[in-house]
Design a protein around this motif. Structure first.
Motif, short mmCIF file in Angstrom:
data_model
loop_
_atom_site.label_atom_id
_atom_site.label_comp_id
_atom_site.label_asym_id
_atom_site.label_seq_id
_atom_site.Cartn_x
_atom_site.Cartn_y
_atom_site.Cartn_z
N GLU A 105 -4.33 -45.34 91.12
CA GLU A 105 -4.41 -46.67 91.73
C GLU A 105 -3.23 -47.52 91.28
O GLU A 105 -2.78 -47.42 90.13
N VAL A 106 -2.76 -48.37 92.18
CA VAL A 106 -1.79 -49.40 91.84
C VAL A 106 -2.42 -50.74 92.17
O VAL A 106 -2.87 -50.95 93.31
N LYS A 107 -2.47 -51.62 91.18
CA LYS A 107 -3.17 -52.89 91.35
C LYS A 107 -2.28 -54.07 90.97
O LYS A 107 -1.38 -53.93 90.13
N LYS A 108 -2.58 -55.20 91.56
CA LYS A 108 -1.88 -56.44 91.22
C LYS A 108 -2.54 -57.09 90.02
O LYS A 108 -3.77 -56.97 89.83
N PRO A 109 -1.78 -57.81 89.22
CA PRO A 109 -2.38 -58.56 88.12
C PRO A 109 -3.44 -59.51 88.65
O PRO A 109 -3.28 -60.12 89.71
N GLY A 110 -4.56 -59.58 87.90
CA GLY A 110 -5.66 -60.43 88.29
C GLY A 110 -6.71 -59.76 89.15
O GLY A 110 -7.81 -60.31 89.32
N SER A 111 -6.39 -58.60 89.67
CA SER A 111 -7.34 -57.88 90.53
C SER A 111 -8.26 -56.99 89.69
O SER A 111 -8.22 -57.01 88.47
N GLY B 254 -12.92 -35.59 82.34
CA GLY B 254 -12.30 -35.59 83.64
C GLY B 254 -10.79 -35.42 83.51
O GLY B 254 -10.24 -35.41 82.39
N GLN B 255 -10.13 -35.31 84.64
CA GLN B 255 -8.69 -35.05 84.64
C GLN B 255 -7.85 -36.30 84.39
O GLN B 255 -6.65 -36.21 84.17
N GLY B 256 -8.52 -37.46 84.41
CA GLY B 256 -7.81 -38.70 84.18
C GLY B 256 -7.39 -39.37 85.49
O GLY B 256 -7.09 -38.69 86.48
N THR B 257 -7.38 -40.69 85.48
CA THR B 257 -6.94 -41.49 86.62
C THR B 257 -5.92 -42.50 86.13
O THR B 257 -6.22 -43.32 85.25
N LEU B 258 -4.71 -42.43 86.66
CA LEU B 258 -3.67 -43.38 86.28
C LEU B 258 -3.87 -44.68 87.05
O LEU B 258 -3.90 -44.68 88.28
N VAL B 259 -4.01 -45.76 86.31
CA VAL B 259 -4.08 -47.10 86.89
C VAL B 259 -2.82 -47.85 86.47
O VAL B 259 -2.56 -48.02 85.27
#
Lengths: 108, 116
Positions: B10-16, B107-112
């Motif tokens: 996932e790619v997220k914006k600050p504050g989300s 789990g295999q891991g999730t990059l955020v």
């Protein structure tokens, strides 16, 4: 929170060497300690639980010892697949479970 | 043999907020604890919290209290970790793991990635 301190931060060793990694807890955790191995880009793998119990499927060259505040992970004869980062984790005081900062085992 | 499969990067914006899923197969999902552990780039492992769905109990690290919510859905053998008010310091790989305190399956891991 209980602080876990590992030493050394890194160790250079050759295949066949005996390697020991230390882990110290900031307070008595009895034998509630686990050890993990992590290779680059992979999830950690449980090696040892309850300070000295070998997880199923883990080679017998891995062993753990200690109680109270001082613990040791020993690899009796280092194999090529053992080059990785090793973490200790206290399993006594919850929440949170806390981990050491890691020890990198590198090829000499 | 338990297998844990996590949702994708996932790619997220600050504050989300971000919600990561972890689907289990093998074993009896409701009877075991699921922990969430994160690892920032080049850093050690950090336990965030956990859930035992059969007991209906969750526990969180104080550091994340009020910002993290861990849930489980027994009907789909899935656990979820939602983290809100994201900052760049939340950029990390997030893992789910079975067991508490010793975590024997991961789990295999999730990059955020949190980036403006």
């Amino acid at each position: 929170d209980i602080q876990m301190t590992q030493s050394p931060s890194s160790v250079s060793a050759s295949v066949g060497d005996r390697v020991t990694i230390s882990c110290r807890a900031s307070q008595d955790i009895s034998r509630w300690l686990a050890w993990y191995q992590q290779k680059p880009g992979k999830a950690p793998k449980l090696l040892i639980y309850a300070a000295s119990s070998l997880q199923s499927g883990v080679p017998s060259r891995f062993s753990g010892s200690g109680s109270g505040t001082d613990f040791t992970l020993t690899i009796s004869s280092l194999q090529p697949e053992d080059f990785a980062v090793y973490y200790c984790q206290q399993a006594n005081s919850f929440p949170p479970w806390t981990f050491g900062q890691g020890t990198k085992v590198e090829i000499k | 043999q338990v297998q844990l499969v996590q949702s994708g990067a996932e790619v997220k914006k600050p504050g989300s907020s971000v919600k990561v899923s972890c689907k289990a197969s093998g074993g009896t999902f409701s009877s075991y604890a699921i922990s969430w552990v994160r690892q920032a780039p080049g850093q050690s492992l950090e336990w965030m919290g956990g859930i035992i769905s059969i007991l209906g109990t969750t526990n969180y690290a104080q550091k994340f209290q009020g910002r993290v919510t861990i849930t489980a859905d027994e009907s789909t053998s899935s656990a979820y970790m939602e983290l809100s008010s994201l900052t760049s310091e939340d950029t990390a790989v997030y893992y789910c793991a079975k067991g508490s305190p010793a975590m024997d399956y991961w789990g295999q891991g999730t990059l955020v990635t949190v980036s403006s």
